[in-house]
Write a protein that holds these residues in place. Sequence first.
Motif, PDB file in Angstrom:
ATOM      1  N   LEU A 110       1.008  -0.924  -0.274  1.00 16.54           N
ATOM      2  CA  LEU A 110       0.048   0.314   0.443  1.00 16.54           C
ATOM      3  C   LEU A 110       1.319   1.410   0.438  1.00 16.54           C
ATOM      4  O   LEU A 110       2.153   1.349   0.465  1.00 16.54           O
ATOM      5  CB  LEU A 110      -1.090  -0.069   1.895  1.00 16.54           C
ATOM      6  N   SER A 111       0.222   2.171  -1.020  1.00 18.24           N
ATOM      7  CA  SER A 111       0.926   3.163  -0.772  1.00 18.24           C
ATOM      8  C   SER A 111      -0.426   4.440  -0.642  1.00 18.24           C
ATOM      9  O   SER A 111      -1.265   4.538  -0.936  1.00 18.24           O
ATOM     10  CB  SER A 111       1.939   3.775  -2.225  1.00 18.24           C
ATOM     11  N   GLU A 115      -3.837   3.096  -1.878  1.00 16.80           N
ATOM     12  CA  GLU A 115      -4.349   2.451  -0.739  1.00 16.80           C
ATOM     13  C   GLU A 115      -5.915   2.678  -1.340  1.00 16.80           C
ATOM     14  O   GLU A 115      -6.616   1.087  -0.844  1.00 16.80           O
ATOM     15  CB  GLU A 115      -4.500   2.959   0.415  1.00 16.80           C
ATOM     16  N   ASP A 118      -6.373   0.186  -4.273  1.00 13.62           N
ATOM     17  CA  ASP A 118      -6.747  -1.311  -3.543  1.00 13.62           C
ATOM     18  C   ASP A 118      -7.163  -2.399  -2.684  1.00 13.62           C
ATOM     19  O   ASP A 118      -7.591  -3.164  -2.703  1.00 13.62           O
ATOM     20  CB  ASP A 118      -4.502  -1.555  -2.818  1.00 13.62           C
ATOM     21  N   ARG A 119      -7.942  -1.584  -2.503  1.00 15.43           N
ATOM     22  CA  ARG A 119      -8.836  -1.731  -1.090  1.00 15.43           C
ATOM     23  C   ARG A 119     -10.247  -1.719  -1.117  1.00 15.43           C
ATOM     24  O   ARG A 119     -10.722  -2.498  -0.871  1.00 15.43           O
ATOM     25  CB  ARG A 119      -8.766  -1.384   0.169  1.00 15.43           C
ATOM     26  N   LEU A 137      -2.157  -7.501   1.842  1.00 20.53           N
ATOM     27  CA  LEU A 137      -2.500  -6.355   1.927  1.00 20.53           C
ATOM     28  C   LEU A 137      -0.992  -5.880   3.004  1.00 20.53           C
ATOM     29  O   LEU A 137      -1.614  -6.007   3.960  1.00 20.53           O
ATOM     30  CB  LEU A 137      -3.381  -5.514   2.144  1.00 20.53           C
ATOM     31  N   GLU A 139       1.283  -2.866   4.268  1.00 21.61           N
ATOM     32  CA  GLU A 139       1.759  -1.427   4.693  1.00 21.61           C
ATOM     33  C   GLU A 139       3.177  -0.845   4.728  1.00 21.61           C
ATOM     34  O   GLU A 139       3.683  -1.772   5.131  1.00 21.61           O
ATOM     35  CB  GLU A 139       1.049  -1.213   5.720  1.00 21.61           C
TER      36      GLU A 139
END
Length: 206
Positions: A110-111, A115, A118-119, A137, A139
């Motif tokens: 994640l960035s 984020e 992606d979620r 995922l 972080e």
Amino acid sequence: MIFQLQPQFMTPQEYLEWEEQQPIKYEYMNGEVFAMTGGILPHNSIAINITSALKNHLRGKGCKVFMADAKVGVSQNGPFHYPDVMVSCDPQDQRARKVIYHPCLIVEVLSPGTEAFDRGKKFRNYRQIESLTEYVLIEADRLNVECYRINEKGKWELTAYSLDATTIDATEVEVDFPSVDFRCPISLLYEDVVFPEENTEDSADR
């Protein structure tokens, strides 16, 4: 990585042929293409760490590990994405040269810029892949890993791991990827990663 909408509208086949001629990677959703640009260095380090660990674990077991340059297709008509890391144990993917269609494990680091995507929308797309049983995922700015897995009822369940969590005997928690029968200490995924509060260099050098 950051996604920027481009003004072209393409069929899946047009996208696949067009992207081969481009100097950068593009993802594809609903006829639109999205340019991918570089991420932060911790993002890269985490992807390398997990790829190396999975590669060593799966050597000789009939599975392949792929990094960010490998494209996954939700179906022959898309969407098409570039996961940070994925694993396929399907014989059809062992011979693939352009697109992976049958991954069992997908990992995204994640960035801040991606984020939510992606979620949300990306995970909804990934859930359409029948072979996928685990979505991870990770972080990049703190030790925290979230694993979504298919249960016996076909529902996605979340298991979270963090450095703050410990086992009964107070040892470091291990991250478990049952889709590929892999376990490792959570710190291994973050080897050589410098978190924001640890970085004392001038911001221009980051």
